[in-house]
Each structure stands twice: as C-alpha cells, then as structure tokens.
Design a protein around this motif. Sequence first.
Motif, PDB file in Angstrom:
ATOM      1  N   VAL A  14      26.653  53.837  43.678  1.00 20.55           N
ATOM      2  CA  VAL A  14      27.806  53.963  42.790  1.00 20.55           C
ATOM      3  C   VAL A  14      28.963  53.079  43.249  1.00 20.55           C
ATOM      4  N   VAL A  15      29.117  52.930  44.539  1.00 20.18           N
ATOM      5  CA  VAL A  15      30.251  52.167  45.058  1.00 20.18           C
ATOM      6  C   VAL A  15      30.188  50.700  44.624  1.00 20.18           C
ATOM      7  N   HIS A  16      29.006  50.226  44.291  1.00 21.61           N
ATOM      8  CA  HIS A  16      28.902  48.838  43.828  1.00 21.61           C
ATOM      9  C   HIS A  16      29.599  48.637  42.486  1.00 21.61           C
ATOM     10  N   ALA A  17      29.692  49.665  41.693  1.00 23.92           N
ATOM     11  CA  ALA A  17      30.464  49.567  40.447  1.00 23.92           C
ATOM     12  C   ALA A  17      31.931  49.303  40.765  1.00 23.92           C
ATOM     13  N   VAL A  18      32.457  49.993  41.765  1.00 23.34           N
ATOM     14  CA  VAL A  18      33.844  49.786  42.176  1.00 23.34           C
ATOM     15  C   VAL A  18      34.024  48.377  42.737  1.00 23.34           C
ATOM     16  N   VAL A  19      33.085  47.963  43.564  1.00 20.39           N
ATOM     17  CA  VAL A  19      33.174  46.660  44.225  1.00 20.39           C
ATOM     18  C   VAL A  19      33.152  45.516  43.207  1.00 20.39           C
ATOM     19  N   VAL A  20      32.471  45.718  42.096  1.00 14.41           N
ATOM     20  CA  VAL A  20      32.410  44.683  41.056  1.00 14.41           C
ATOM     21  C   VAL A  20      33.544  44.860  40.045  1.00 14.41           C
ATOM     22  N   LEU A  21      33.713  46.078  39.531  1.00 15.28           N
ATOM     23  CA  LEU A  21      34.628  46.299  38.409  1.00 15.28           C
ATOM     24  C   LEU A  21      36.107  46.204  38.787  1.00 15.28           C
ATOM     25  N   VAL A  22      36.501  46.728  39.933  1.00 18.02           N
ATOM     26  CA  VAL A  22      37.925  46.697  40.279  1.00 18.02           C
ATOM     27  C   VAL A  22      38.403  45.258  40.506  1.00 18.02           C
ATOM     28  N   PRO A  23      37.705  44.436  41.302  1.00 19.57           N
ATOM     29  CA  PRO A  23      38.163  43.044  41.406  1.00 19.57           C
ATOM     30  C   PRO A  23      38.095  42.284  40.079  1.00 19.57           C
ATOM     31  N   LEU A  24      37.073  42.553  39.270  1.00 18.87           N
ATOM     32  CA  LEU A  24      36.981  41.904  37.961  1.00 18.87           C
ATOM     33  C   LEU A  24      38.152  42.323  37.069  1.00 18.87           C
ATOM     34  N   ALA A  25      38.498  43.594  37.097  1.00 12.08           N
ATOM     35  CA  ALA A  25      39.656  44.081  36.339  1.00 12.08           C
ATOM     36  C   ALA A  25      40.946  43.460  36.875  1.00 12.08           C
ATOM     37  N   ALA A  26      41.042  43.339  38.197  1.00  9.66           N
ATOM     38  CA  ALA A  26      42.239  42.739  38.797  1.00  9.66           C
ATOM     39  C   ALA A  26      42.384  41.278  38.379  1.00  9.66           C
ATOM     40  N   PRO A  36      49.896  33.704  28.470  1.00  9.65           N
ATOM     41  CA  PRO A  36      50.035  34.304  27.131  1.00  9.65           C
ATOM     42  C   PRO A  36      48.895  33.974  26.165  1.00  9.65           C
ATOM     43  N   ALA A  37      48.354  32.774  26.221  1.00 13.61           N
ATOM     44  CA  ALA A  37      47.245  32.433  25.317  1.00 13.61           C
ATOM     45  C   ALA A  37      46.016  33.297  25.616  1.00 13.61           C
ATOM     46  N   ALA A  38      45.768  33.548  26.877  1.00 14.21           N
ATOM     47  CA  ALA A  38      44.643  34.415  27.258  1.00 14.21           C
ATOM     48  C   ALA A  38      44.937  35.860  26.881  1.00 14.21           C
ATOM     49  N   ARG A  39      46.191  36.245  26.937  1.00 16.60           N
ATOM     50  CA  ARG A  39      46.580  37.619  26.592  1.00 16.60           C
ATOM     51  C   ARG A  39      46.199  37.933  25.151  1.00 16.60           C
ATOM     52  N   ASP A  40      46.493  37.024  24.266  1.00 17.16           N
ATOM     53  CA  ASP A  40      46.183  37.256  22.856  1.00 17.16           C
ATOM     54  C   ASP A  40      44.690  37.422  22.627  1.00 17.16           C
ATOM     55  N   ARG A  41      43.918  36.700  23.376  1.00 13.14           N
ATOM     56  CA  ARG A  41      42.468  36.702  23.138  1.00 13.14           C
ATOM     57  C   ARG A  41      41.716  37.733  23.992  1.00 13.14           C
ATOM     58  N   ALA A  45      39.664  43.082  26.112  1.00 11.25           N
ATOM     59  CA  ALA A  45      38.475  43.079  26.986  1.00 11.25           C
ATOM     60  C   ALA A  45      38.868  43.431  28.423  1.00 11.25           C
ATOM     61  N   ALA A  46      40.005  42.912  28.875  1.00  4.10           N
ATOM     62  CA  ALA A  46      40.480  43.244  30.223  1.00  4.10           C
ATOM     63  C   ALA A  46      40.755  44.743  30.345  1.00  4.10           C
ATOM     64  N   LEU A  47      41.281  45.338  29.269  1.00  5.94           N
ATOM     65  CA  LEU A  47      41.546  46.782  29.283  1.00  5.94           C
ATOM     66  C   LEU A  47      40.243  47.576  29.347  1.00  5.94           C
ATOM     67  N   VAL A  48      39.210  47.127  28.658  1.00  2.00           N
ATOM     68  CA  VAL A  48      37.906  47.803  28.728  1.00  2.00           C
ATOM     69  C   VAL A  48      37.363  47.736  30.153  1.00  2.00           C
ATOM     70  N   LEU A  94      47.034  49.489  37.554  1.00  4.37           N
ATOM     71  CA  LEU A  94      46.431  48.330  36.901  1.00  4.37           C
ATOM     72  C   LEU A  94      46.082  48.665  35.447  1.00  4.37           C
ATOM     73  N   TRP A  95      45.417  49.802  35.250  1.00  6.17           N
ATOM     74  CA  TRP A  95      45.037  50.224  33.899  1.00  6.17           C
ATOM     75  C   TRP A  95      46.274  50.431  33.023  1.00  6.17           C
ATOM     76  N   LEU A  96      47.273  51.117  33.565  1.00  2.00           N
ATOM     77  CA  LEU A  96      48.487  51.407  32.805  1.00  2.00           C
ATOM     78  C   LEU A  96      49.179  50.117  32.365  1.00  2.00           C
ATOM     79  N   GLY A  97      49.298  49.170  33.282  1.00  4.30           N
ATOM     80  CA  GLY A  97      49.922  47.894  32.929  1.00  4.30           C
ATOM     81  C   GLY A  97      49.187  47.202  31.798  1.00  4.30           C
ATOM     82  N   LEU A  98      47.861  47.178  31.877  1.00  2.76           N
ATOM     83  CA  LEU A  98      47.077  46.548  30.807  1.00  2.76           C
ATOM     84  C   LEU A  98      47.175  47.325  29.495  1.00  2.76           C
TER      85      LEU A  98
END
Length: 165
Positions: A14-26, A36-41, A45-48, A94-98
């Motif tokens: 299970v910890v591998h999900a954290v190791v992949v997802l948290v840095p990817l989310a960051a 800003p251009a990436a924000r619009d697009r 997906a970043a929030l998911v 991180l989630w709240l900001g997104l």
Amino acid sequence: MFSTIFGLPAHPLVVHAVVVLVPLAALSALVVAVWPAARDRYAPAALVIATLALISVPLATHTGEQLERHVRPSAFVEQHTSMADGLLPFAGLLWLGLAVLVAARRLGATRDVSWPRYLAGGAAVVAVVGAVASGVQVARIGDSGARAAWHGVATSSGQVSGPHH
C-alpha cells in the motif's frame, strides 16, 4: 481493515501508492499553481491525483500500524511511525490548495468578477506550500522506513549494517 494482501503484509504494498501518488500530486500542483496555461487545462486532473494521494495516506498509515504490531520495536520503527503520522496534514493542505484553485477557476469562468483571481492566487500559494512540504515529508518518511526495514540486515560485504553489529 486488511493487514495482508495475498498473504503478504499490506503495508509495503500500500505504501507504494503514497510513494507514487503524493510526489505526482506535488509535481502536478506545482505546475498548475505557477503556470496559468497548465492550470486551465490540467488543474482538474491534478485535483484527482491529489485526491487519490490524500486517500492513500491514511491507508498506508493504518496498514503500517497493523504491521508495527508484528515487528520488533526499535527506535527506527518509532521514528518512521512518528514521521508518517505527520504526512496527512501536508497532503491535506496540497489537496485543499488544488480544490480551491479549481473552484476559483470555475467561478472566474462563470462570473464577470475579479475576486476569484485573488482566491486563485492564495490557493496557488497554499498548493505550493502543501506540495513542497508533502514531497519533502514523503522522502523523509521513505528514508526512515527503509532504515527501519533494513536495519541490522547484512550488506553485500557480509557486514551487518547499522550501529548494532
């Protein structure tokens, strides 16, 4: 909750999900917060990704607590456990900001007012702080987990690693 998956301790899996997802989310949060251009697009997906990362943290913590009952107590395990307990607030930030960034973007697109821009700016700062803090914390937790798991294991030279040989 489950403590094993196919007969193996659940925590290392299970910890591998954290190791992949948290840095990817960051990384995703950093990109959409400062570009800003990436924000619009890509902000939705970043929030998911951040949502999946946020969900993975308590799963890893819970399975870690279950595993902790079956391993020999040590300062390394205690340090790892203590550090891991501190990740959820950073991942939540991180989630709240997104989430606010996405909401402000949608508000700005549907209304002819300027305040969503200010809200988006503040949310971007929160997302960046959460991204940096959670990314650093995941690296620290991973290092302490590796030390806890491998402390006292013989190295390839046949010597036992760590201070207790």
